[in-house]
Scaffold this active site. Structure first.
Site, PDB file in Angstrom:
ATOM      1  N   GLU A 120       0.829  -1.218   0.000  1.00  0.00           N
ATOM      2  CA  GLU A 120       0.000   0.000   0.000  1.00  0.00           C
ATOM      3  C   GLU A 120       0.857   1.258   0.000  1.00  0.00           C
ATOM      4  OE1 GLU A 120      -3.165  -0.013   2.919  1.00  0.00           O
ATOM      5  OE2 GLU A 120      -3.294   2.174   2.856  1.00  0.00           O
ATOM      6  N   LYS A 131      -7.049  -1.120  11.495  1.00  0.00           N
ATOM      7  CA  LYS A 131      -6.464  -1.490  10.207  1.00  0.00           C
ATOM      8  C   LYS A 131      -5.235  -0.621   9.959  1.00  0.00           C
ATOM      9  CE  LYS A 131      -5.987  -1.513   5.555  1.00  0.00           C
ATOM     10  NZ  LYS A 131      -5.090  -0.656   4.755  1.00  0.00           N
ATOM     11  N   ASP A 135       4.482 -14.739  11.176  1.00  0.00           N
ATOM     12  CA  ASP A 135       3.195 -15.191  10.651  1.00  0.00           C
ATOM     13  C   ASP A 135       2.159 -14.086  10.854  1.00  0.00           C
ATOM     14  OD1 ASP A 135       0.724 -16.386  10.297  1.00  0.00           O
ATOM     15  OD2 ASP A 135       1.292 -18.266  11.257  1.00  0.00           O
ATOM     16  N   HIS A 153      -2.992  10.298  -0.372  1.00  0.00           N
ATOM     17  CA  HIS A 153      -3.378   9.174  -1.237  1.00  0.00           C
ATOM     18  C   HIS A 153      -3.483   9.627  -2.692  1.00  0.00           C
ATOM     19  CE1 HIS A 153      -5.224   6.225   1.875  1.00  0.00           C
ATOM     20  NE2 HIS A 153      -3.981   6.533   2.124  1.00  0.00           N
TER      21      HIS A 153
HETATM   22  C1  MEV Z   1      -5.612   3.093   5.301  1.00  0.00           C
HETATM   23  O1  MEV Z   1      -4.839   1.996   4.905  1.00  0.00           O
HETATM   24  C2  MEV Z   1      -5.614   3.213   6.796  1.00  0.00           C
HETATM   25  C3  MEV Z   1      -6.511   4.321   7.358  1.00  0.00           C
HETATM   26  O2  MEV Z   1      -7.844   4.163   6.870  1.00  0.00           O
HETATM   27  C4  MEV Z   1      -6.447   4.176   8.862  1.00  0.00           C
HETATM   28  C5  MEV Z   1      -7.413   5.092   9.603  1.00  0.00           C
HETATM   29  O3  MEV Z   1      -8.478   5.447   9.054  1.00  0.00           O
HETATM   30  O4  MEV Z   1      -7.109   5.392  10.758  1.00  0.00           O
HETATM   31  C6  MEV Z   1      -6.043   5.661   6.924  1.00  0.00           C
END
Ligand code: MEV
Length: 433
Positions: free
Chosen positions: A85, A272, A288, A385
């Protein structure tokens, strides 16, 4: 067309590819070319990778990037990160630099216990079973001796064996709940081998008609293999980097974390972001990541509601941001001595032991979360992004260095969409600019 096959695993690699291309890629020479393009020119190295799994036909690259300037417990480290990413490595590096100027990250390991279970059905008397298990413990330890000997030399081994009565949840269901110290190894093989020995002892010592061993397996839920990491600074030191004052930034940041603490939809995305950092280091160090992911998310819901892995507060003018997370990692065994890039990644990290790697990895998660929240509460996440999106489109269209520069300048003040980028690039190429 024979879309199913017997004896596939026995075919040489090239014949596997032939079969695949003929049956699933319409005989495309391009498919074969792509697969072979990724073979390593060094036949020995390729063989090593072929043998990691079964039925290997090629390699699947992921970028290995570096995030420098991580000041962790007063020591500077550069983190190797494997991730596909865009923005993640840049974000980690930015957060690392930011905190290196504010005292750095402090991290410590809270606990290191791993868990395994022998799940079995028992139809006899419960009290009798309890007594028998107590008597069998020395036998079980003895049976596992050939496996535990080396681990004990390294200071680890089996910590406890307990019988757990689960019959209220499932008829006749009991388990041996076993805890382990696996030192610098992740310990999956060690744990599973010990458990299988225990199961054999049960099977030879309890009446056949009363006992069925269902399975023996480690648990990837490791709430007692915990690491803590934090950053802190005076609130005023947080300003300067955006339109917000230090105080405004700190308050908005804490609010963002509080939202993830109470709101599961947000918590999942928040976590995430944490895992962007954690998985990247876990992968680079040959650990892992599925085990880590499973354990971490179970931990995030341990109180009955999925919640944030990180927390933040402002107290007496001090901003503090921290993470507490279970991480069962190893720096010996598994891929760590097999994969040349994993070996190198561990060298880059100055050959950490498992405890040190736990700290480093937790810090990577905290830094990543900090970077994401900082973007979200200031510029918004899309700014970074979209820049990467722009570069991806330009790369797809083989833009030159000169063209890239002009396009980046233009899109600093214009909205990036796929069509607007193409339109602008065409204009540029037609000398209309
Ligand atoms: C993107 O890979 C991760 C985010 O969505 C995490 C977040 O929203 O805190 C930017």
């Amino acid at each position: 067309m024979a879309k199913s096959i017997n004896g596939f695993s026995k075919l040489p690699k090239t014949e596997k590819i032939d079969w695949l291309v003929e049956n699933f890629c319409e005989g495309s020479p391009e498919a074969e070319k792509v697969l072979k393009q990724y073979w390593n020119a060094d036949a020995k190295l390729q063989q090593l990778h072929d043998e990691f799994i079964e039925n290997t036909i090629s390699n699947f690259y992921l970028p290995l990037g570096l995030a420098p300037n991580f000041l962790i417990n007063e020591e500077y480290l550069t983190l190797p990160m494997v991730i596909e990413e865009s923005s993640v490595v840049a974000a980690a590096s930015k957060a690392a630099k930011f905190w290196s100027e504010r005292g750095g990250f402090k991290a410590r390991v809270i606990s290191t216990e791993k868990i395994g279970q022998v799940h079995f059905k028992y139809s006899g008397d419960r009290i009798e079973l309890e007594k028998t298990i107590e008597q069998l413990k020395p036998k079980m330890l003895e049976a596992a001796k050939p496996i535990t000997q080396n681990m004990e030399k390294r200071g680890g081994g089996i910590l406890s064996i307990d019988l757990v009565d689960k019959t209220k949840e499932l008829k006749e269901y009991f388990q041996l709940f076993v805890t382990f110290d696996t030192r610098d190894s992740m310990g999956a093989n060690f744990i599973n081998s010990c458990l299988e020995k225990f199961a054999e002892v049960l099977e030879t010592n309890l009446p056949k008609e009363q006992l069925t061993v269902i399975m023996s397996i480690l648990s990837n839920y490791v709430p007692e293999c915990l690491v803590y990491a934090e950053v802190s600074c005076i609130v005023d030191d947080l300003g300067g980097d955006s339109h917000l004052s230090g105080e405004e930034f700190a308050e908005k940041f804490v609010q963002a974390v509080n939202i993830a603490e109470v709101e599961p939809y947000r918590a999942v995305t928040h976590n995430k972001g944490v895992m962007n950092g954690i998985d990247a280091v876990v992968l680079a160090t040959g650990n892992d990541f599925r085990a880590v992911e499973a354990g971490v998310h179970a931990f995030a819901s341990k109180d009955g509601r999925y919640t944030s892995l990180t927390h933040a507060e402002i107290k007496n003018g001090i901003f503090r941001f921290w993470i507490e997370i279970p991480l069962a990692l190893g720096t010996v065994g598994g891929l760590t001595s097999l994969h040349p890039l994993v070996k190198l990644a561990l060298d880059i990290l100055q050959r950490p032991n498992a405890l040190e790697l736990m700290k480093i990895t937790a810090v990577a998660g905290l830094a990543q979360n900090f970077a994401a929240l900082r973007s979200l509460i200031t510029t918004g996440i899309q700014q970074g992004h979209m820049k990467m999106h722009l570069m991806n489109i330009l790369n797809q269209h083989q833009a030159t260095k000169e063209e890239k520069k002009k396009m980046v300048d233009f899109f600093t003040h214009h909205t990036i969409t796929h069509s607007s980028v193409i339109e602008q690039l065409e204009k540029l190429r037609a000398n209309e600019l």
